[in-house]
Design an enzyme around this catalytic site. Structure first.
Site, short mmCIF file in Angstrom:
data_model
loop_
_atom_site.label_atom_id
_atom_site.label_comp_id
_atom_site.label_asym_id
_atom_site.label_seq_id
_atom_site.Cartn_x
_atom_site.Cartn_y
_atom_site.Cartn_z
N GLY A 41 8.10 -4.18 23.30
CA GLY A 41 6.75 -4.71 23.47
C GLY A 41 6.80 -6.17 23.13
O GLY A 41 7.72 -6.61 22.41
N GLY A 58 15.30 -8.73 22.46
CA GLY A 58 16.02 -7.87 21.52
C GLY A 58 16.10 -8.32 20.08
O GLY A 58 17.06 -8.00 19.39
N GLU A 88 11.64 -9.59 30.31
CA GLU A 88 10.49 -9.38 31.19
C GLU A 88 9.80 -10.71 31.55
O GLU A 88 8.77 -10.72 32.22
CB GLU A 88 9.51 -8.39 30.54
CG GLU A 88 10.24 -7.10 30.14
CD GLU A 88 9.42 -5.83 30.19
OE1 GLU A 88 8.79 -5.59 31.21
OE2 GLU A 88 9.43 -5.09 29.20
N HIS A 107 2.27 -6.97 26.22
CA HIS A 107 2.92 -5.89 26.95
C HIS A 107 3.45 -4.87 25.96
O HIS A 107 4.17 -5.24 25.02
CB HIS A 107 4.05 -6.47 27.80
CG HIS A 107 4.94 -5.43 28.39
ND1 HIS A 107 4.46 -4.35 29.09
CD2 HIS A 107 6.29 -5.28 28.38
CE1 HIS A 107 5.46 -3.59 29.49
NE2 HIS A 107 6.59 -4.13 29.07
ZN LIG Z 1 8.40 -3.17 29.22
#
Ligand SMILES: [Zn+2]
Length: 227
Positions: A41, A58, A88, A107
């Site tokens: 997220g 990460g 992303e 997100h």
């Molecule tokens: Zn995702």
């Protein structure tokens, strides 16, 4: 603060520092609220100059410092920071390009909302808070591979009047005029998904009429907006 670019349209250092702090605080809030598991997220925010402060890929949010958050340009190229931006990021930069009204995105893969996303079902507007914060039922976008600009196109197709979209087989995105607004919408979406499941189990039917949803949204904007 040394920028890794020779462009002259650079964001102000104070604005970046402010957004780095607020984006990280929003991620920690979502982590504490159970919306984010580990690093699944994130959040990002756009500067006046069109650059994007984004979370790195990460990394543990609890050990990050605000200054660790990288800044990318509108094409996703890192202009500040040493850590690699979230995988992303291409989806977020494309979303910002398609929707100039959006200043921040959150997100998550929060469990109940993502269950709706995996089933390809929208979250119905049975909870007044969802109507207020999001502006209606949360639609589900067609499947697209995570992080791709194509997925941003699918999101925009269904996001006309709402501030949250489910990503098929993946998770949730919420938008806002600030990162606080986007992350609190993520919380409301997860709560609304849980309530909708109980509503279904109890055999509930119907929802808040669109006219009332519009009225609730207007009240919310007048109360919390910059008017
Ligand atoms: Zn995702």
């Amino acid at each position: 603060m040394t920028f890794n670019t020779d462009t002259d349209n650079l964001p102000a250092a104070a604005e970046i520092a402010d957004l780095q702090e607020r984006v990280l605080a929003a991620c920690l809030h979502m982590l504490d609220s159970g919306l984010i598991t580990g690093t699944w997220g994130m959040a990002c925010a756009r500067t006046e100059s069109g650059h994007v402060v984004v979370t790195p890929s990460g990394m543990n949010y609890r050990t990050l410092k605000p200054a660790d958050l990288p800044v990318v340009d509108s094409g996703g190229r890192r202009i500040l920071g040493t850590l690699r931006p979230s995988t992303e990021t291409p989806m977020f930069t494309r979303l910002f390009a398609l929707r100039p009204d959006i200043r921040a995105i959150a997100h998550t893969h929060s469990t109940s909302a993502t269950g709706f996303a995996c089933a390809g079902r929208s979250i119905p507007a049975v909870l007044a808070e969802l109507a207020e914060a999001v502006g209606g039922p949360v639609p589900c976008a067609e499947y697209g591979r995570f992080g791709t600009p194509e997925l941003a196109d699918r999101i925009v197709e269904v996001a006309a009047n709402v501030r949250a979209v489910l990503l098929r087989n993946h998770g949730v995105v919420t938008f806002g005029s600030s990162v606080e607004e986007a992350s609190s919408a993520a919380l409301v979406v997860e709560e609304a998904a849980r309530v909708a499941l109980v509503f279904d189990q109890l055999g509930g039917s119907g929802g808040i009429p669109q006219e009332e949803i519009n009225a609730l949204r207007q009240i919310h904007l007048q109360r919390y907006g910059q008017h």
